[in-house]
Design a protein around this motif. Sequence first.
Motif, mmCIF file in Angstrom:
data_model
loop_
_atom_site.group_PDB
_atom_site.id
_atom_site.type_symbol
_atom_site.label_atom_id
_atom_site.label_comp_id
_atom_site.label_asym_id
_atom_site.label_seq_id
_atom_site.Cartn_x
_atom_site.Cartn_y
_atom_site.Cartn_z
ATOM 1 N N UNK A 77 11.947 -44.973 -1.012
ATOM 2 C CA UNK A 77 11.021 -45.598 -0.064
ATOM 3 C C UNK A 77 9.897 -44.629 0.257
ATOM 4 N N UNK A 78 8.686 -45.184 0.369
ATOM 5 C CA UNK A 78 7.517 -44.374 0.669
ATOM 6 C C UNK A 78 6.714 -45.010 1.792
ATOM 7 N N UNK A 79 5.862 -44.216 2.376
ATOM 8 C CA UNK A 79 5.040 -44.673 3.490
ATOM 9 C C UNK A 79 3.593 -44.847 3.027
ATOM 10 N N UNK A 80 3.378 -45.769 2.069
ATOM 11 C CA UNK A 80 2.027 -46.079 1.623
ATOM 12 C C UNK A 80 1.582 -45.428 0.332
ATOM 13 N N UNK A 81 2.396 -44.527 -0.257
ATOM 14 C CA UNK A 81 1.968 -43.877 -1.486
ATOM 15 C C UNK A 81 2.960 -44.073 -2.638
ATOM 16 N N UNK A 82 3.667 -45.200 -2.639
ATOM 17 C CA UNK A 82 4.638 -45.483 -3.703
ATOM 18 C C UNK A 82 3.969 -45.546 -5.070
ATOM 19 N N UNK A 83 2.792 -46.135 -5.159
ATOM 20 C CA UNK A 83 2.090 -46.250 -6.444
ATOM 21 C C UNK A 83 1.803 -44.866 -7.015
ATOM 22 N N UNK A 84 1.264 -43.979 -6.188
ATOM 23 C CA UNK A 84 0.952 -42.631 -6.652
ATOM 24 C C UNK A 84 2.220 -41.887 -7.062
ATOM 25 N N UNK A 85 3.290 -42.050 -6.290
ATOM 26 C CA UNK A 85 4.550 -41.380 -6.610
ATOM 27 C C UNK A 85 5.111 -41.895 -7.937
ATOM 28 N N UNK A 86 5.144 -43.211 -8.116
ATOM 29 C CA UNK A 86 5.690 -43.769 -9.350
ATOM 30 C C UNK A 86 4.842 -43.394 -10.567
#
Length: 137
Positions: free
Chosen positions: A10-19
């Motif tokens: 789970x991320x706080x708004x930066x899931x796309x960048x993390x993935x």
Amino acid sequence: MTSRLNPYLSFSGNAKQALEFYQQALGGTLDLNTYGGSGAEAPPGYADKIMHGMLETPSGFTLMAADNPPGTELTPGNGFAVSLSGDDAGELRGYWDKLTDGSTVSVPLEKQMWGDVFGMCTDRFGITWMVNITERS
């Protein structure tokens, strides 16, 4: 399809960048679904946020992630780690080298008392990664 166990982050708004970062580090195919693309009206400010993302790698790893829905609390990395292990030292060292970019290394990747090569880091997104390379006898 067989059952599988995989981490869901789970991320706080930066899931796309993390993935996208994990895809660069681990390779594979990334499938991203946004709140706005779900067919339902997205919560305010969430149209471009990730409702569900899945990375499937050539090595058989599956990593899923999403941006936390509005009104939910997120404590990144709390009591959670992703473990990559096996006996392909070259492959695992390659992952380690990429995952440690911008990370905090808590255990350097080196031979440990149990005989394997092991390392642990917390990446720039707050996720703890453990890499264990089984040493052949």
